[in-house]
Design a protein around this motif. Structure first.
Motif, PDB file in Angstrom:
ATOM      1  N   ALA A 100      18.505  55.775 -35.256  1.00  0.00           N
ATOM      2  CA  ALA A 100      17.322  54.911 -35.243  1.00  0.00           C
ATOM      3  C   ALA A 100      16.831  54.659 -33.815  1.00  0.00           C
ATOM      4  CB  ALA A 100      17.635  53.590 -35.937  1.00  0.00           C
ATOM      5  N   GLU A 101      17.765  54.420 -32.887  1.00  0.00           N
ATOM      6  CA  GLU A 101      17.366  54.139 -31.501  1.00  0.00           C
ATOM      7  C   GLU A 101      16.710  55.364 -30.866  1.00  0.00           C
ATOM      8  OE1 GLU A 101      19.405  52.537 -27.321  1.00  0.00           O
ATOM      9  OE2 GLU A 101      20.519  52.467 -29.218  1.00  0.00           O
ATOM     10  N   LYS A 102      17.250  56.522 -31.141  1.00  0.00           N
ATOM     11  CA  LYS A 102      16.704  57.774 -30.590  1.00  0.00           C
ATOM     12  C   LYS A 102      15.302  58.038 -31.112  1.00  0.00           C
ATOM     13  CE  LYS A 102      17.392  62.753 -31.161  1.00  0.00           C
ATOM     14  NZ  LYS A 102      18.270  63.803 -31.759  1.00  0.00           N
ATOM     15  N   TYR A 103      15.089  57.773 -32.406  1.00  0.00           N
ATOM     16  CA  TYR A 103      13.792  58.071 -33.016  1.00  0.00           C
ATOM     17  C   TYR A 103      12.743  56.990 -32.763  1.00  0.00           C
ATOM     18  CZ  TYR A 103      16.353  61.610 -35.734  1.00  0.00           C
ATOM     19  OH  TYR A 103      17.108  62.684 -36.114  1.00  0.00           O
ATOM     20  N   ALA A 104      13.165  55.801 -32.379  1.00  0.00           N
ATOM     21  CA  ALA A 104      12.247  54.665 -32.280  1.00  0.00           C
ATOM     22  C   ALA A 104      11.012  54.946 -31.416  1.00  0.00           C
ATOM     23  CB  ALA A 104      12.993  53.432 -31.783  1.00  0.00           C
ATOM     24  N   PRO A 105      11.148  55.469 -30.178  1.00  0.00           N
ATOM     25  CA  PRO A 105       9.936  55.701 -29.378  1.00  0.00           C
ATOM     26  C   PRO A 105       9.026  56.764 -29.976  1.00  0.00           C
ATOM     27  CG  PRO A 105      11.892  56.561 -28.267  1.00  0.00           C
ATOM     28  CD  PRO A 105      12.372  55.744 -29.412  1.00  0.00           C
ATOM     29  N   LYS A 106       9.589  57.783 -30.604  1.00  0.00           N
ATOM     30  CA  LYS A 106       8.780  58.829 -31.231  1.00  0.00           C
ATOM     31  C   LYS A 106       8.001  58.254 -32.419  1.00  0.00           C
ATOM     32  CE  LYS A 106      11.835  62.693 -30.018  1.00  0.00           C
ATOM     33  NZ  LYS A 106      12.652  63.820 -30.532  1.00  0.00           N
ATOM     34  N   PHE A 107       8.697  57.479 -33.236  1.00  0.00           N
ATOM     35  CA  PHE A 107       8.040  56.916 -34.420  1.00  0.00           C
ATOM     36  C   PHE A 107       6.982  55.889 -34.026  1.00  0.00           C
ATOM     37  CE2 PHE A 107      11.879  57.768 -37.464  1.00  0.00           C
ATOM     38  CZ  PHE A 107      11.693  59.121 -37.266  1.00  0.00           C
ATOM     39  N   ALA A 108       7.252  55.122 -32.968  1.00  0.00           N
ATOM     40  CA  ALA A 108       6.270  54.146 -32.505  1.00  0.00           C
ATOM     41  C   ALA A 108       5.010  54.861 -32.014  1.00  0.00           C
ATOM     42  CB  ALA A 108       6.867  53.287 -31.395  1.00  0.00           C
ATOM     43  N   ALA A 109       5.196  55.945 -31.276  1.00  0.00           N
ATOM     44  CA  ALA A 109       4.051  56.721 -30.797  1.00  0.00           C
ATOM     45  C   ALA A 109       3.284  57.331 -31.964  1.00  0.00           C
ATOM     46  CB  ALA A 109       4.535  57.817 -29.845  1.00  0.00           C
ATOM     47  N   ALA A 110       4.016  57.776 -32.993  1.00  0.00           N
ATOM     48  CA  ALA A 110       3.366  58.371 -34.158  1.00  0.00           C
ATOM     49  C   ALA A 110       2.555  57.339 -34.928  1.00  0.00           C
ATOM     50  CB  ALA A 110       4.413  59.007 -35.070  1.00  0.00           C
TER      51      ALA A 110
END
Length: 220
Positions: A100-110
């Protein structure tokens, strides 16, 4: 046109999916993604979908982030409203939790990228995808290359009409064929007709040995 080419991977199953809705072969990089493409392909609400659709800039990520699928929808038949197009990331539920921590910035940008365009960003896991509908579609897809004659389609429709437009797979096959050889002939016709919407059924209820069927516009 996909912005990212999926490479061969010896840890995960990759390949191509041939869709009825898209002119190009759709690439997938996991069996879960392949299952999701199958669901989209046979969802009447979906106009079209595109894999690896956009590259989204993400701070600290040199190559940015590419969601798995972009989906567009038809208007709702009753309200006329159109669901927002979806950017979709397909991941196993355990992966989404563990990373979840790794994906958080990518998902926020998406999410920001999608919001700016009037879209939505969503994640889909196996609990969303591997449902009774998927199992039924996998069964029906075995008949995608079978093309019954127009006479056979009319015969089945007439038998259904004689039953007031509603029957079941067992009742229908018994009315069409008294012999085992006859049943073997008509079974592919019936399931092909379900796949092509000449016959309707509840795809969200797992098929059993006897499946309720009806003529479109008649039954449930």
């Amino acid at each position: 046109m996909a912005v990212r080419k999926i490479p061969k991977n010896y840890l995960f199953v990759t390949g191509g999916y041939s869709s009825r809705k898209n002119e190009e072969m759709d690439a997938f990089e996991s069996l879960l993604e392949k299952d999701y493409l199958l669901v989209l392909d046979f969802d009447d609400v979906v106009v079209k979908f595109e894999v690896q659709p956009v590259r989204i800039p993400v701070a600290g990520v040199p190559r940015g982030y590419v969601p798995d699928v972009f989906v567009e929808y038809h208007p709702d038949l009753q309200t006329g409203e159109i669901r927002k197009p979806s950017l979709v990331e397909v991941k196993a539920a355990e992966d989404l939790v563990l990373n979840a921590e790794k994906y958080a910035p990518k998902f926020a940008a998406a999410r920001q990228y999608a919001d700016e365009r009037g879209w939505e960003f969503i994640t889909m896991d196996q609990n969303d995808i591997r449902t009774p509908r998927l199992a039924n579609l996998k069964f029906l897809r075995e008949y995608r290359n079978f093309s019954p004659s127009s006479d056979d389609i009319q015969t089945v429709q007439q038998h259904m009409a004689n039953a007031s437009g509603e029957s079941s797979s067992q009742q229908l096959i018994n009315s069409l064929a008294p012999t085992d050889d006859g049943k073997l002939y008509w079974l592919p016709v019936i399931w092909s007709m379900v796949l092509t919407r000449h016959l309707a059924s509840n795809l969200d209820k797992l098929f059993t040995s006897d499946v309720p069927l009806w003529l479109p516009g008649v039954g449930a």
